[in-house]
Design a protein around this motif. Structure first.
Motif, PDB file in Angstrom:
ATOM      1  N   VAL A 187      21.743   6.088  11.350  1.00  0.00           N
ATOM      2  CA  VAL A 187      22.533   4.926  10.955  1.00  0.00           C
ATOM      3  C   VAL A 187      23.192   5.196   9.611  1.00  0.00           C
ATOM      4  N   ILE A 188      24.483   4.919   9.535  1.00  0.00           N
ATOM      5  CA  ILE A 188      25.248   5.079   8.296  1.00  0.00           C
ATOM      6  C   ILE A 188      25.645   3.697   7.794  1.00  0.00           C
ATOM      7  N   ASN A 189      25.432   3.455   6.497  1.00  0.00           N
ATOM      8  CA  ASN A 189      25.805   2.166   5.928  1.00  0.00           C
ATOM      9  C   ASN A 189      25.988   2.329   4.421  1.00  0.00           C
ATOM     10  N   GLY A 190      26.202   1.220   3.727  1.00  0.00           N
ATOM     11  CA  GLY A 190      26.405   1.281   2.287  1.00  0.00           C
ATOM     12  C   GLY A 190      26.783  -0.076   1.742  1.00  0.00           C
ATOM     13  N   VAL A 191      27.007  -0.137   0.434  1.00  0.00           N
ATOM     14  CA  VAL A 191      27.325  -1.397  -0.222  1.00  0.00           C
ATOM     15  C   VAL A 191      28.817  -1.564  -0.494  1.00  0.00           C
ATOM     16  N   ARG A 238      30.539   4.092  -5.140  1.00  0.00           N
ATOM     17  CA  ARG A 238      30.191   5.219  -4.287  1.00  0.00           C
ATOM     18  C   ARG A 238      28.690   5.307  -3.996  1.00  0.00           C
ATOM     19  N   ILE A 239      28.191   4.274  -3.357  1.00  0.00           N
ATOM     20  CA  ILE A 239      26.804   4.303  -2.889  1.00  0.00           C
ATOM     21  C   ILE A 239      26.765   3.968  -1.395  1.00  0.00           C
ATOM     22  N   GLY A 240      26.344   4.949  -0.609  1.00  0.00           N
ATOM     23  CA  GLY A 240      26.113   4.764   0.809  1.00  0.00           C
ATOM     24  C   GLY A 240      24.741   5.318   1.131  1.00  0.00           C
ATOM     25  N   TYR A 241      24.411   5.300   2.404  1.00  0.00           N
ATOM     26  CA  TYR A 241      23.115   5.864   2.785  1.00  0.00           C
ATOM     27  C   TYR A 241      23.082   6.154   4.274  1.00  0.00           C
ATOM     28  N   ALA A 242      22.114   6.981   4.636  1.00  0.00           N
ATOM     29  CA  ALA A 242      21.847   7.300   6.037  1.00  0.00           C
ATOM     30  C   ALA A 242      20.358   7.127   6.284  1.00  0.00           C
ATOM     31  N   ALA A 243      20.028   6.703   7.505  1.00  0.00           N
ATOM     32  CA  ALA A 243      18.629   6.555   7.895  1.00  0.00           C
ATOM     33  C   ALA A 243      18.464   7.081   9.307  1.00  0.00           C
ATOM     34  N   ALA A 287      25.109   3.588 -10.679  1.00  0.00           N
ATOM     35  CA  ALA A 287      25.550   2.968  -9.431  1.00  0.00           C
ATOM     36  C   ALA A 287      24.364   2.663  -8.517  1.00  0.00           C
ATOM     37  N   GLN A 288      23.353   3.509  -8.550  1.00  0.00           N
ATOM     38  CA  GLN A 288      22.167   3.254  -7.728  1.00  0.00           C
ATOM     39  C   GLN A 288      21.456   1.979  -8.170  1.00  0.00           C
ATOM     40  N   TYR A 289      21.354   1.785  -9.481  1.00  0.00           N
ATOM     41  CA  TYR A 289      20.706   0.559  -9.969  1.00  0.00           C
ATOM     42  C   TYR A 289      21.566  -0.670  -9.681  1.00  0.00           C
ATOM     43  N   ALA A 290      22.875  -0.491  -9.679  1.00  0.00           N
ATOM     44  CA  ALA A 290      23.761  -1.588  -9.286  1.00  0.00           C
ATOM     45  C   ALA A 290      23.543  -1.942  -7.817  1.00  0.00           C
ATOM     46  N   ALA A 291      23.432  -0.922  -6.963  1.00  0.00           N
ATOM     47  CA  ALA A 291      23.188  -1.157  -5.535  1.00  0.00           C
ATOM     48  C   ALA A 291      21.820  -1.801  -5.318  1.00  0.00           C
ATOM     49  N   LEU A 292      20.842  -1.405  -6.120  1.00  0.00           N
ATOM     50  CA  LEU A 292      19.519  -2.019  -6.041  1.00  0.00           C
ATOM     51  C   LEU A 292      19.613  -3.521  -6.311  1.00  0.00           C
ATOM     52  N   ALA A 293      20.382  -3.884  -7.321  1.00  0.00           N
ATOM     53  CA  ALA A 293      20.572  -5.299  -7.634  1.00  0.00           C
ATOM     54  C   ALA A 293      21.270  -6.012  -6.481  1.00  0.00           C
ATOM     55  N   ALA A 294      22.229  -5.326  -5.854  1.00  0.00           N
ATOM     56  CA  ALA A 294      22.956  -5.919  -4.728  1.00  0.00           C
ATOM     57  C   ALA A 294      21.991  -6.300  -3.611  1.00  0.00           C
ATOM     58  N   TYR A 295      21.048  -5.436  -3.320  1.00  0.00           N
ATOM     59  CA  TYR A 295      20.120  -5.700  -2.224  1.00  0.00           C
ATOM     60  C   TYR A 295      18.958  -6.606  -2.619  1.00  0.00           C
ATOM     61  N   GLU A 296      18.667  -6.672  -3.909  1.00  0.00           N
ATOM     62  CA  GLU A 296      17.590  -7.568  -4.348  1.00  0.00           C
ATOM     63  C   GLU A 296      18.097  -8.987  -4.594  1.00  0.00           C
TER      64      GLU A 296
END
Length: 394
Positions: free
Chosen positions: A231-235, A245-250, A274-283
């Motif tokens: 699965v490919i996704n991102g913020v 530029r933060i995406g992810y694969a699982a 950017a990773q900590y920004a994405a963390l905030a997005a999901y939290e």
């Protein structure tokens, strides 16, 4: 000095080309309306900006693990559990420099020379280029407009041979905005399991759906499909964070491990801040996401009606993303143009409306129009397009 053969066959991005032309006209003083944007026009939510600043002030500016910080991986795992009913461990997740990089890295670790990947058409412009860069061969399966641009199980099965390694499923789709139902995904999944091919499920527009249809991840339909899907996704789209530029694969641990090893020798790691920004997005809560979604829904309703009212243009109303993908072949023909590409160029030159020809997506009769701009500009764009079509009726 000669360039490497792998880059000689690359096709320039149609979206970037039209954007560059529109920018050039703007710099010359022209009033250009750009409908080529592949990103939300909203700023990143304030609470995410604040989290990024806090991370910088706290010294989170160093290297991170190549596959992403553990806190973000855990937040992504929680997101999969809550939204998709999927149970991934941190070792089954890699954080990447955007979803595009996740796809690129996946194809690099997956494909050997001559391996084939089935790409339903219309397709996002980078799929075939990334496959070719990995030594693979994209095999295009033309989907029909009457089927809402979705491939059928029979069409998928007919394209599979001994060289087939994977198939891409993009739902909701760029460029069409269409999405697969649970029943459709189950039938496609049966074909993939029967022939033992990997499913690459691009779900980047998952949060931007404007109907009562439910987004379904094909990986969630069975343990067998989960084991055979990445699965490919991102913020980028969901939280208006394209530039971060933060995406992810699982997916299967061995594939994610190989992707992480490759990333360690290419990007080292996604940007720490950017990773900590994405963390905030999901939290954080999804209030800002939902507000953006409501705005896109209003724009879609308005713009769709205006475009569908233009002579020679027909359009299926999309269910997600932020694009219309109308068929303009009749309008081009009525205007005496030899191709839709020529029609698009003339529209930009005469009415200063920039949109992306469908040829870049494998659909020569269509064009992609982004409604990631204000309603006022969308109304003006539709007015100009209609005037252009009427002026060129023969």
């Amino acid at each position: 000095m000669k360039l490497a053969n792998r880059v000689k066959t690359l096709t320039p991005s149609a979206t970037l080309a039209i954007t560059a032309k529109a920018k050039e006209l703007k710099q010359q003083g022209h009033d250009v309306i750009g409908l080529g944007a592949g990103e939300p026009d909203f700023n990143t939510p304030e609470f995410i900006l604040e989290a990024a600043e806090k991370a910088m002030r706290s010294g989170m500016t160093k290297y991170t693990p190549s596959g992403g910080i553990l806190e973000l991986k855990s937040a992504i795992a929680d997101k999969f559990k809550q939204d998709n009913g999927l149970d991934y461990t941190n070792s089954q997740i890699i954080v990447t420099t955007g979803a595009k990089h996740a796809l690129y890295t996946l194809f690099q670790v997956l494909l050997n020379d001559g391996d084939e990947v089935i790409v339903p058409s219309p397709y996002w412009v980078s799929y075939p280029e990334q496959i070719k860069l990995a030594g693979g061969e994209p095999v295009f399966v033309k989907s029909l407009e009457k089927n809402e641009f979705k491939i059928t199980p029979d069409e998928l099965a007919a394209a599979i041979n001994s060289k087939t390694k994977a198939v891409i499923i993009n739902s909701p789709s760029n460029p069409t905005g269409m999405m697969y139902t649970k029943d459709e995904l189950e039938k496609l999944g049966e074909v993939c399991l029967k022939h033992n091919i990997l499913i690459v499920s691009d779900e980047i527009y998952e949060k931007l759906i404007y109907t009562n249809d439910e987004h379904v991840s094909i990986a969630s339909l069975s343990k067998e499909l989960e084991a055979q899907t990445v699965v490919i996704n991102g913020v980028s789209k969901s939280h208006s964070m394209t530039g971060w530029r933060i995406g992810y694969a699982a997916g299967p641990e061995r594939i994610i491990k190989a992707m992480t090893n490759l990333a360690s020798h290419s990007t080292s790691n996604p940007t720490s801040i950017a990773q900590y920004a994405a963390l905030a997005a999901y939290e954080g809560d999804e209030n800002t996401v939902n507000r953006m979604k409501r705005e896109f829904s209003e724009r879609l309703d308005k713009f769709y009606g205006l475009i569908n009212d233009i002579p020679g243009i027909t359009c299926i109303k999309p269910k997600g993303a932020f694009y219309l993908f109308p068929n303009v072949a009749k309008a081009a023909e009525m205007g005496g143009f030899s191709s839709v590409d020529e029609w698009v160029t003339a529209l930009l030159e005469e009415e200063k409306v920039a949109l992306v020809p469908g040829s870049g997506f494998g659909a020569e009769k269509n064009v992609r129009l982004s409604y990631a701009i204000s309603i006022d500009l969308l109304e003006e764009a539709a007015k100009r397009i209609k005037r252009f079509v009427l002026n060129h009726q023969s």
